[in-house]
Design a protein around this motif. Structure first.
Motif, PDB file in Angstrom:
ATOM      1  N   VAL A  26       3.591  -9.494  31.075  1.00 13.37           N
ATOM      2  CA  VAL A  26       3.937  -8.662  32.224  1.00 13.37           C
ATOM      3  C   VAL A  26       3.347  -7.261  32.056  1.00 13.37           C
ATOM      4  O   VAL A  26       2.968  -6.613  33.043  1.00 13.37           O
ATOM      5  N   LYS A  27       3.226  -6.802  30.820  1.00  9.44           N
ATOM      6  CA  LYS A  27       2.763  -5.440  30.548  1.00  9.44           C
ATOM      7  C   LYS A  27       1.251  -5.319  30.371  1.00  9.44           C
ATOM      8  O   LYS A  27       0.757  -4.256  30.022  1.00  9.44           O
ATOM      9  N   ILE A  28       0.506  -6.364  30.616  1.00 18.90           N
ATOM     10  CA  ILE A  28      -0.953  -6.320  30.455  1.00 18.90           C
ATOM     11  C   ILE A  28      -1.579  -5.308  31.419  1.00 18.90           C
ATOM     12  O   ILE A  28      -2.537  -4.613  31.061  1.00 18.90           O
ATOM     13  N   ASP A  29      -1.032  -5.178  32.638  1.00 15.60           N
ATOM     14  CA  ASP A  29      -1.609  -4.217  33.594  1.00 15.60           C
ATOM     15  C   ASP A  29      -1.439  -2.775  33.110  1.00 15.60           C
ATOM     16  O   ASP A  29      -2.326  -1.941  33.313  1.00 15.60           O
ATOM     17  N   GLU A  30      -0.322  -2.449  32.436  1.00 10.46           N
ATOM     18  CA  GLU A  30      -0.164  -1.111  31.851  1.00 10.46           C
ATOM     19  C   GLU A  30      -1.200  -0.886  30.748  1.00 10.46           C
ATOM     20  O   GLU A  30      -1.717   0.226  30.582  1.00 10.46           O
ATOM     21  N   GLU A  73       5.153   3.752  25.303  1.00 11.34           N
ATOM     22  CA  GLU A  73       6.296   2.839  25.202  1.00 11.34           C
ATOM     23  C   GLU A  73       6.169   1.658  26.153  1.00 11.34           C
ATOM     24  O   GLU A  73       6.777   0.610  25.936  1.00 11.34           O
ATOM     25  N   GLN A  74       5.387   1.813  27.216  1.00 11.23           N
ATOM     26  CA  GLN A  74       5.208   0.752  28.203  1.00 11.23           C
ATOM     27  C   GLN A  74       4.104  -0.238  27.831  1.00 11.23           C
ATOM     28  O   GLN A  74       3.948  -1.257  28.489  1.00 11.23           O
ATOM     29  N   LEU A  75       3.353   0.069  26.787  1.00 11.93           N
ATOM     30  CA  LEU A  75       2.263  -0.824  26.385  1.00 11.93           C
ATOM     31  C   LEU A  75       2.804  -2.110  25.766  1.00 11.93           C
ATOM     32  O   LEU A  75       3.864  -2.100  25.138  1.00 11.93           O
ATOM     33  N   PRO A  76       2.085  -3.214  25.924  1.00  9.53           N
ATOM     34  CA  PRO A  76       2.537  -4.468  25.293  1.00  9.53           C
ATOM     35  C   PRO A  76       2.321  -4.431  23.773  1.00  9.53           C
ATOM     36  O   PRO A  76       1.603  -3.585  23.263  1.00  9.53           O
ATOM     37  N   PHE A  77       2.936  -5.338  23.106  1.00  8.95           N
ATOM     38  CA  PHE A  77       2.829  -5.526  21.649  1.00  8.95           C
ATOM     39  C   PHE A  77       3.348  -4.316  20.862  1.00  8.95           C
ATOM     40  O   PHE A  77       2.864  -4.016  19.794  1.00  8.95           O
ATOM     41  N   GLN A  78       4.356  -3.635  21.399  1.00  5.37           N
ATOM     42  CA  GLN A  78       4.923  -2.478  20.717  1.00  5.37           C
ATOM     43  C   GLN A  78       6.196  -2.819  19.953  1.00  5.37           C
ATOM     44  O   GLN A  78       6.731  -1.971  19.265  1.00  5.37           O
ATOM     45  N   HIS A  79       6.691  -4.015  20.093  1.00  5.59           N
ATOM     46  CA  HIS A  79       7.923  -4.385  19.390  1.00  5.59           C
ATOM     47  C   HIS A  79       7.628  -4.593  17.914  1.00  5.59           C
ATOM     48  O   HIS A  79       6.581  -5.091  17.524  1.00  5.59           O
ATOM     49  N   GLN A  80       8.583  -4.211  17.096  1.00  2.00           N
ATOM     50  CA  GLN A  80       8.403  -4.267  15.644  1.00  2.00           C
ATOM     51  C   GLN A  80       9.164  -5.416  15.007  1.00  2.00           C
ATOM     52  O   GLN A  80       9.090  -5.611  13.816  1.00  2.00           O
ATOM     53  N   SER A  81       9.926  -6.147  15.776  1.00  2.00           N
ATOM     54  CA  SER A  81      10.711  -7.234  15.188  1.00  2.00           C
ATOM     55  C   SER A  81       9.918  -8.526  15.195  1.00  2.00           C
ATOM     56  O   SER A  81       8.967  -8.691  15.948  1.00  2.00           O
ATOM     57  N   HIS A  82      10.340  -9.408  14.340  1.00  2.00           N
ATOM     58  CA  HIS A  82       9.707 -10.724  14.247  1.00  2.00           C
ATOM     59  C   HIS A  82      10.812 -11.764  14.206  1.00  2.00           C
ATOM     60  O   HIS A  82      11.758 -11.651  13.432  1.00  2.00           O
ATOM     61  N   LEU A  83      10.685 -12.741  15.038  1.00  2.57           N
ATOM     62  CA  LEU A  83      11.702 -13.766  15.118  1.00  2.57           C
ATOM     63  C   LEU A  83      11.036 -15.131  15.084  1.00  2.57           C
ATOM     64  O   LEU A  83      10.104 -15.388  15.840  1.00  2.57           O
ATOM     65  N   SER A  84      11.487 -15.965  14.195  1.00  6.82           N
ATOM     66  CA  SER A  84      10.983 -17.336  14.119  1.00  6.82           C
ATOM     67  C   SER A  84      12.151 -18.285  14.280  1.00  6.82           C
ATOM     68  O   SER A  84      13.219 -18.074  13.716  1.00  6.82           O
ATOM     69  N   VAL A  85      11.927 -19.300  15.046  1.00 11.23           N
ATOM     70  CA  VAL A  85      12.945 -20.315  15.231  1.00 11.23           C
ATOM     71  C   VAL A  85      12.343 -21.641  14.786  1.00 11.23           C
ATOM     72  O   VAL A  85      11.294 -22.044  15.268  1.00 11.23           O
TER      73      VAL A  85
END
Length: 132
Positions: A26-30, A73-85
């Motif tokens: 969704v944030k690719i346009d930003e 802050e609106q750019l994609p790939f800014q999250h620092q968490s990692h979750l594996s299921v």
């Protein structure tokens, strides 16, 4: 069905391992707008833009351009968490019924002994050697 499930789980783990979330699409346009802003304002190409926002130049860029913090802050790939299921399925098709064992006595005889009655034995040919 099992192939579809295993492919979807594999893709999910792959996307999570590279840090890709559905919100990032969704944030690719930003991302594109901010890259165009950097190209016009600073003359940055795409590699420099990625280095400033995701790579080795990120810390210095954040210090020098605090006014762009809201855009960053609106750019994609800014999250620092990692979750594996990891989902594990174990299918048992065995029935867990225990049956009692029936013991029975065998009263018939399965052997038969017959005394040797060959002519060689009765004539005494099979005797130990004698001293002469």
């Amino acid at each position: 069905m099992s192939k579809l499930l295993s492919i979807s789980l594999t893709l999910s783990i792959l996307f999570q391992s590279i840090g890709f979330c559905p919100n990032d699409m969704v944030k690719i346009d930003e991302f594109i707008e901010h890259a165009q802003f950097h190209s016009e304002q600073y003359g940055d190409n795409m590699l420099v833009f990625i280095a400033k926002h995701y790579g080795e130049l990120k810390a210095t860029h954040e210090k020098e351009h605090q006014e762009e913090k809201k855009d960053h802050e609106q750019l994609p790939f800014q999250h620092q968490s990692h979750l594996s299921v990891v989902v594990d399925f174990i299918l048992h098709t065995n029935k867990e019924e225990f049956k009692t064992l029936d013991f029975f006595e065998c009263k018939t005889h399965n052997f038969h002994y017959q005394a040797p009655s060959s002519s060689v034995h009765s004539e005494g040919i099979l005797q130990p050697p004698r001293h002469s």
